[in-house]
Design an enzyme around this catalytic site. Structure first.
Site, PDB file in Angstrom:
ATOM      1  N   ARG A 230      51.807  -8.974  22.829  1.00  0.00           N
ATOM      2  CA  ARG A 230      50.723  -8.325  23.235  1.00  0.00           C
ATOM      3  C   ARG A 230      50.796  -7.434  22.800  1.00  0.00           C
ATOM      4  NH1 ARG A 230      49.069 -13.425  23.304  1.00  0.00           N
ATOM      5  NH2 ARG A 230      48.277 -14.532  24.835  1.00  0.00           N
ATOM      6  N   GLU A 259      41.923  -5.806  21.266  1.00  0.00           N
ATOM      7  CA  GLU A 259      41.669  -6.529  19.482  1.00  0.00           C
ATOM      8  C   GLU A 259      39.635  -6.960  19.855  1.00  0.00           C
ATOM      9  OE1 GLU A 259      44.166 -10.048  19.460  1.00  0.00           O
ATOM     10  OE2 GLU A 259      45.593  -9.396  19.478  1.00  0.00           O
ATOM     11  N   HIS A 277      45.765 -11.089  14.956  1.00  0.00           N
ATOM     12  CA  HIS A 277      45.755 -12.274  15.732  1.00  0.00           C
ATOM     13  C   HIS A 277      46.071 -13.752  15.428  1.00  0.00           C
ATOM     14  CE1 HIS A 277      47.108 -12.696  20.646  1.00  0.00           C
ATOM     15  NE2 HIS A 277      47.808 -13.731  19.898  1.00  0.00           N
TER      16      HIS A 277
HETATM   17  C1  GLV Z   1      48.317 -16.928  21.232  1.00  0.00           C
HETATM   18  O1  GLV Z   1      48.530 -15.290  21.718  1.00  0.00           O
HETATM   19  C2  GLV Z   1      48.654 -17.714  22.946  1.00  0.00           C
HETATM   20  O2  GLV Z   1      48.769 -17.050  23.443  1.00  0.00           O
HETATM   21  O3  GLV Z   1      48.688 -18.708  22.521  1.00  0.00           O
END
Ligand code: GLV
Length: 314
Positions: A230, A259, A277
């Site tokens: 994260r 983000e 991401h």
């Molecule tokens: C991705 O970052 C998730 O938490 O699935």
């Protein structure tokens, strides 16, 4: 009248068809005025389906008196107010396990792309620079030490992949595990001993700004940081400064503090590789995640055990 499922997204490639028979599905992203739709149905909403870009906060949860379950299409759940769900006894499910291989692959892709200047090389060819220039040299992975921050589902798969690349694996996390890798109970000495570091730990308060300027300084001017965890795990302004000033060598980033906003400074740097991401983003894995969301919601309303409940400490 069917109970209402409040859906913040289409549940990936699988969609929400598997829940259509049982629920009146409100597809919030299609609504002109989502707030007023929620207000209108607030007493009928029994389930929420969301992903990590949807903030499920106290105000929303408290506005839904009959909410029973939140099923998130992600392994992480730092976008959900756990205190409020817990207080209300609302069930919470996520999508662990099914995405570990994929996210580990994304981590390796970023590590390789960053160390071997793959994106820069691609641009070099596309922009015609090959005719009159040389791409700077990359960095070898084999026999280098990689520090994995968080040896959970994803971190363990990264470790196996790094072993196959003949790297030395060490790790940091809250607990020592029964694994053949050296454990550090403190991240800074690990960073000091590493050539590369990859973050795979959960987000949230416990890991906020875990990678600060001290850790970056310990990683050093040749060090590579990869973040597939994260954005909150890294002090982002410190990272930007560290990359600008040569405190670390390079970074591969799939996640950011805010983000989809990415600092302008990162966008103009050659020594970073940036992804939007996409840790788990393949057709196969996103389909499995969508199925798990559906199966958890159905299990709950059929009075069965949840498949992947987020079990919280009391
Ligand atoms: C991705 O970052 C998730 O938490 O699935």
């Amino acid at each position: 009248m069917k109970p209402v499922l409040l859906s913040f997204h289409n549940n990936g490639p699988l969609g929400l068809g598997g829940l259509e028979d049982r629920f009146n599905i409100i597809r919030l992203w299609k609504e002109q005025d989502p707030e007023s739709v929620i207000q209108q149905h607030k007493n009928d909403v029994v389930a929420i389906n969301c992903a990590l870009s949807h903030q499920i906060g106290k105000k929303l949860i408290e506005a839904l008196p009959n909410l029973e379950i939140i099923a998130t299409y992600s392994v992480g759940f730092d976008h959900i107010d756990l205190e409020t769900t817990q207080k209300r006894g609302i069930k919470l499910t996520n999508t662990p396990d099914v995405l570990c291989q994929e996210t580990a692959d994304t981590g390796m892709a970023l590590l390789l792309a960053t160390a071997r200047r793959i994106v820069e090389g691609d641009m070099f060819v596309r922009t015609g620079k090959w005719y009159n220039g040389k791409l700077p040299l990359g960095i070898t992975l084999a026999h280098k030490t990689i520090g994995i921050v968080g040896l959970g589902g994803v971190g363990s798969k990264i470790a196996k992949r790094c072993e196959a690349f003949e790297m030395e694996v060490v790790y940091y996390g809250p607990n020592k595990k029964d694994v053949p890798y050296q454990y550090y109970s403190n991240i800074t000495p690990m960073a000091q001993d590493c050539d590369m570091m990859i973050l795979t730990c959960p987000g949230g308060e416990a890991t906020a700004n875990l990678v600060d300027i001290n850790v970056l300084e310990a990683l050093g001017p040749k060090g590579i940081l990869v973040n597939i965890a994260r954005g909150s795990v890294v002090d982002q302004p410190a990272l930007v400064g560290a990359l600008q000033n040569g405190v670390i060598g390079a970074a591969g980033l799939d996640v950011f503090a805010d983000e989809p906003h990415v600092p302008e400074e990162l966008i103009s740097m050659d020594n970073v590789v940036l992804l939007p991401h996409i840790g788990s983003a393949t057709l196969e894995t996103r389909t499995k995640m969508g199925q798990l969301v559906i199966d958890n919601i159905l299990a709950h309303f059929d009075g069965k055990e949840l498949l992947t409940e987020v079990v919280r400490q009391k």
